[in-house]
Every structure is written in C-alpha cells, then in structure tokens.
Design a protein around this motif. Structure first.
Motif, PDB file in Angstrom:
ATOM      1  N   GLY A 160       2.187   5.884   2.015  1.00  8.03           N
ATOM      2  CA  GLY A 160       2.146   6.632   1.226  1.00  8.03           C
ATOM      3  C   GLY A 160       0.679   6.434   1.154  1.00  8.03           C
ATOM      4  N   ARG A 161      -0.195   7.483   0.431  1.00 12.41           N
ATOM      5  CA  ARG A 161      -1.395   7.016  -0.224  1.00 12.41           C
ATOM      6  C   ARG A 161      -1.678   6.222  -1.749  1.00 12.41           C
ATOM      7  NH1 ARG A 161      -6.341  11.381  -0.283  1.00 12.41           N
ATOM      8  NH2 ARG A 161      -5.148  11.817  -2.299  1.00 12.41           N
ATOM      9  N   GLY A 162      -0.692   6.842  -2.661  1.00 10.68           N
ATOM     10  CA  GLY A 162      -0.903   6.114  -3.671  1.00 10.68           C
ATOM     11  C   GLY A 162      -0.143   5.040  -4.348  1.00 10.68           C
ATOM     12  N   LYS A 163       0.867   5.112  -3.092  1.00 14.22           N
ATOM     13  CA  LYS A 163       2.092   4.000  -3.455  1.00 14.22           C
ATOM     14  C   LYS A 163       1.364   3.033  -2.787  1.00 14.22           C
ATOM     15  CE  LYS A 163       6.351   2.337  -3.887  1.00 14.22           C
ATOM     16  NZ  LYS A 163       7.072   2.805  -5.509  1.00 14.22           N
ATOM     17  N   ILE A 164      -0.022   2.216  -2.825  1.00 19.73           N
ATOM     18  CA  ILE A 164      -0.107   0.880  -2.267  1.00 19.73           C
ATOM     19  C   ILE A 164      -1.071   0.435  -2.927  1.00 19.73           C
ATOM     20  CG2 ILE A 164      -1.735  -0.474  -0.606  1.00 19.73           C
ATOM     21  CD1 ILE A 164      -0.549   1.411   1.838  1.00 19.73           C
ATOM     22  N   PRO A 165      -2.165   1.053  -3.726  1.00 21.58           N
ATOM     23  CA  PRO A 165      -2.596   0.578  -4.560  1.00 21.58           C
ATOM     24  C   PRO A 165      -1.294   0.330  -6.420  1.00 21.58           C
ATOM     25  CG  PRO A 165      -3.634   2.286  -4.218  1.00 21.58           C
ATOM     26  CD  PRO A 165      -2.734   2.434  -3.672  1.00 21.58           C
TER      27      PRO A 165
END
Length: 74
Positions: free
Chosen positions: A21-26
């Motif tokens: 997901g887009r928010g999980k990596i940061p």
C-alpha cells in the motif's frame, strides 16, 4: 538477458505498492528509523554505564595514606 529493463523495475514497483500500500511503506521506514535510534541510544547508555563503573585514581592518595585514614577513624 542479465540486466533488467525499465519495465521490469516498473512491474516490481507496482507489485510492491500493491502488497504494502501507499501509506504502509513510509510507516515501515519510520519504524525502522525509530529502531535504529533506540539501538544507538542503548549502545551509548551501555558505554556511559561502563565508564561510570571505572574507578578514578587520585595520585595524592597512596595505599599507606588510605590505611592511616582508616586506622584513625576506627
């Protein structure tokens, strides 16, 4: 055949984004940074504890003088 083209890297990027997901990596990178900071803090705390255990030697006091002081106080 041994090198990857731009299309290979784009497909890998899409798969990674789909999995995490887009928010999980940061969020994962932030957790990793916190872990590194706490590790460094723990290492510096350990160094401070070891340096606190060392005994400082004063050159003006000898073993004989220490025994004399002990004999006078008892």
């Amino acid at each position: 055949m041994g090198t990857f083209s731009i299309w290979h890297w784009l497909i890998v990027l899409v798969v990674v984004l789909l999995l995490f997901g887009r928010g999980k990596i940061p969020e994962l990178m932030g957790d990793m940074a916190k872990g590194i900071k706490s590790f460094k803090k723990g290492m510096s705390d350990e160094d401070e504890a070891e340096s606190a255990k060392t005994v400082e030697h004063r050159s003006d006091e000898t073993v004989g003088a220490a025994k004399e002081k002990a004999g006078k106080t008892s």
